[in-house]
Scaffold this active site. Sequence first.
Site, short mmCIF file in Angstrom:
data_model
loop_
_atom_site.label_atom_id
_atom_site.label_comp_id
_atom_site.label_asym_id
_atom_site.label_seq_id
_atom_site.Cartn_x
_atom_site.Cartn_y
_atom_site.Cartn_z
N GLU A 1 0.83 -1.20 0.00
CA GLU A 1 0.00 0.00 0.00
C GLU A 1 0.87 1.25 0.00
O GLU A 1 1.78 1.37 0.82
CB GLU A 1 -0.93 -0.04 1.21
CG GLU A 1 -2.01 -1.11 1.01
CD GLU A 1 -2.56 -1.73 2.29
OE1 GLU A 1 -2.25 -1.23 3.38
OE2 GLU A 1 -3.31 -2.72 2.18
N LEU B 1 -6.45 -1.94 -0.86
CA LEU B 1 -6.44 -2.44 0.51
C LEU B 1 -7.08 -3.84 0.53
O LEU B 1 -8.26 -3.99 0.81
CB LEU B 1 -7.18 -1.48 1.44
CG LEU B 1 -6.33 -0.33 1.98
CD1 LEU B 1 -5.79 0.53 0.86
CD2 LEU B 1 -7.12 0.50 2.95
N GLU C 1 -5.25 -7.00 1.79
CA GLU C 1 -4.04 -7.66 2.27
C GLU C 1 -4.06 -9.16 2.10
O GLU C 1 -3.06 -9.78 1.73
CB GLU C 1 -3.79 -7.32 3.75
CG GLU C 1 -3.44 -5.87 4.01
CD GLU C 1 -4.66 -4.94 4.05
OE1 GLU C 1 -5.80 -5.45 4.02
OE2 GLU C 1 -4.46 -3.72 4.12
N GLN D 1 2.19 -1.93 5.82
CA GLN D 1 2.28 -0.60 6.40
C GLN D 1 2.27 -0.61 7.93
O GLN D 1 2.88 0.24 8.56
CB GLN D 1 1.05 0.18 5.92
CG GLN D 1 1.34 1.55 5.44
CD GLN D 1 0.17 2.11 4.65
OE1 GLN D 1 -0.97 2.08 5.09
NE2 GLN D 1 0.46 2.63 3.48
N HIS E 1 -2.23 -0.67 16.44
CA HIS E 1 -1.09 -0.35 15.58
C HIS E 1 0.25 -0.52 16.27
O HIS E 1 1.26 0.01 15.81
CB HIS E 1 -1.17 1.10 15.09
CG HIS E 1 -2.09 1.32 13.92
ND1 HIS E 1 -3.42 1.09 13.97
CD2 HIS E 1 -1.85 1.75 12.66
CE1 HIS E 1 -3.97 1.39 12.80
NE2 HIS E 1 -3.02 1.78 11.98
C1 LIG Z 1 -6.57 -3.41 6.92
C2 LIG Z 1 -5.76 -2.17 6.92
N1 LIG Z 1 -4.91 -1.95 5.90
C3 LIG Z 1 -4.15 -0.84 5.88
C4 LIG Z 1 -4.21 0.06 6.91
C5 LIG Z 1 -3.36 1.33 6.88
N2 LIG Z 1 -4.26 2.42 6.48
C6 LIG Z 1 -4.87 3.18 7.38
S1 LIG Z 1 -5.96 4.23 6.71
C7 LIG Z 1 -5.60 3.70 5.15
C8 LIG Z 1 -6.32 4.27 3.98
C9 LIG Z 1 -7.79 4.09 4.12
O1 LIG Z 1 -8.44 4.61 3.02
P1 LIG Z 1 -10.00 4.76 3.01
O2 LIG Z 1 -10.64 3.49 3.42
O3 LIG Z 1 -10.39 5.31 1.71
O4 LIG Z 1 -10.29 5.81 4.18
P2 LIG Z 1 -9.77 7.31 4.25
O5 LIG Z 1 -8.44 7.26 4.90
O6 LIG Z 1 -9.73 7.87 2.90
O7 LIG Z 1 -10.75 7.99 5.15
C10 LIG Z 1 -4.63 2.71 5.19
C11 LIG Z 1 -4.05 2.06 4.02
C12 LIG Z 1 -5.09 -0.22 7.96
N3 LIG Z 1 -5.21 0.59 9.00
N4 LIG Z 1 -5.86 -1.33 7.95
#
Ligand SMILES: Cc1ncc(C[n+]2csc(CCOP(=O)(O)OP(=O)(O)O)c2C)c(N)n1
Lengths: 327, 324
Positions: free
Chosen positions: B29, B56, B58, B80, B128
């Site tokens: 990611e 996203l 995984e 990440q 986290h």
């Molecule tokens: C399962 C998972 N994958 C990756 C992450 C790291 N991460 C946190 S927010 C994010 C982006 C999320 O995008 P979106 O769902 O569009 O929400 P937004 O941040 O745009 O509000 C990522 C990759 C995570 N917290 N959980």
Amino acid sequence: MTASAVDSAVGLYRTVRLVRRFEERAIELVRSGDIVGGIHPYVGQEAVAAGVCAALGAGDLVTGTHRGHGHVLAKGADPARMMAELTGRESGLNKGRGGSMHAADFGVGVLGANAIVGAAGAIATGAAWARRRLGTPVVAATFFGDGAVNEGMLLEAFNLAALWRVPVLFVCENNGYATTMRVDDAVAGSITGRAEAFGIPASTVDGQDPEAVLAAAREAVDRARAGAGPSFLECRTRRFDAHHTFEHVVRLRYRTDEELAGIRARDPVDIQGARLDAAVRAEVDEEVERVLANAVEFALASPLPDPLTALDHLYASGLRPRPGSGV
Amino acid sequence: MPWLSYQKALNRALADAMAADETVFVLGEDVRAAASTVTAGLVGRFGPERVLDTPLSEQGFTSFATGAALVGMRPVIEFQIPALLFLSFEQITNHAHKFSLMTGGQCRVPVTYVVPGSGSRTGWAGQHSDHPYSLFAHVGVKTVVPATPADAYGLLRSAVQDPDPVVVFAPSAALARREDTDLAALAPVPLGSGRVHRRGTDVTVVAVGHHVQDAVAVADDLAETVSVEVFDPRTLYPFDWDGLTESVGRTGRLVVIDDSNRTCGIAGEVIATMAERVRLAAPPARVTRPDGAVLPFSPELDRATQPSRAQLAAAVSLVVKERP
Ligand SMILES: Cc1ncc(C[n+]2csc(CCOP(=O)(O)OP(=O)(O)O)c2C)c(N)n1
Ligand SMILES: [Mg+2]
């Protein structure tokens, strides 16, 4: 307090304004070091939380996301205890144990923000199913981003919800990006098509307009209360600020300058504010400032938790874990 | 000599691995924008076909990498956040790890999983802040936790070239570490070989990842009263048991500092194995996270839940008190 109903024009304005200014104050506290770890600002997306939560009753449930302050506040949590949570205080909603990404207030139906993208949809579905089963039915709204629609676990939740006609409202906040990834590069097919594939009625709504979100959410909530099962709402919105405040320090290039320049063109606070008398709007603004000044003061004056209590609440049974050192 | 940061060392290792072997590619990611900085510059240099930004998904992309590995590629996945290892645990342990045996040796699965920023990130709270390296060692997936920039470089290079799945934990608390480095001397570090950071005669402290720095600092602090040897296993599975046996055989005393939860953490395995192999002069000690630790948000609570230098110093003092 302004005594207007949350679903009135004034009530919606009050919510979007409160969430906006809460986020701006929180960003200041990130900069001053009072909020450790940063936040994912909800700035720009306020209409979604405001509109959806205004369609819910006090007893209904929500689950939020990593970008979750708006959901918690719009559902009715106390801004002062929310700010105390972000600053890690014992007086916080979660006694300082959860922070920005885990803020929860079961007293107002917030089952928690969730930091794992796509994880909360099934939790909301289970909660709504169980309340029906327990004879005290409610509706659950579960918020998630455009990034979450590519997580298998969320799609599994759609299936369960549709299969068992669970009164749940899936709210996708499509802000165009998952961190740096554009939604068009991430989603094959369409977002609403995912829900439709499970027979879940889906619609797309202007996520910058609190009243448009409210109207669409009301329909979905009515359907859920009538026993017709889940609905899906895609709210097209914009994230005005950073993915996370770390971006204020480390610049990531994924939005063009042009896009950034126009990003605030449709501001939910202004859209809703324009529907009010200037005097009424000013009155709400003033009241919100008072509430937030008090919230910040309350938070910073509250005691920090005692490190000896670090693992209190780990087990509901009261089991005390062995410490990490000593025999 | 130039200063090399741990993060930059990982970045350099990836670039060198990709330059050396066409079959190496990176996925994860925000890897093109290099949100973690570890993949900085890679898409510009090697092109989008070798640096894949994933949705996203995984569980999907972890097994996608397994599939690519089965037919000859060497995928490197960047996760990440450490929690993504929980999400993809099934894909790693039940598929990537098992294919070689289950197929009677017909295939290999050379996938590398890198987590830049494992363990506490101070303020990122419960979901986290995990450090699940002991889980992977328990299952038998090759597991490395480099402590220094040069080792981060060398171990990541070896992980990518290894024919089996390897998880590389890069602790948050080590990422900013910088070291005066002879860049020309950077080289792969074989998996399964430990490293003595500081020689000593009274007690061996086994320190994992970022705690190596803590162990060296504590050893310096205690230098007037006790001579501490600091042993960094570097790879937790396979573990350099012979190297550690040699050290503990000399010192006769053992303390372990490990950012795992206490029950079934790697510290327990280290102590058990040394108890089997060496006649210890005093009961050993370990400094770990508490059992079942979930890191609370508030910074003081977060710190209170992780192993500290004070706890390590106390453990060392206790273990050396009993002179033979
Ligand atoms: C399962 C998972 N994958 C990756 C992450 C790291 N991460 C946190 S927010 C994010 C982006 C999320 O995008 P979106 O769902 O569009 O929400 P937004 O941040 O745009 O509000 C990522 C990759 C995570 N917290 N959980
Ligand atoms: Mg998004």
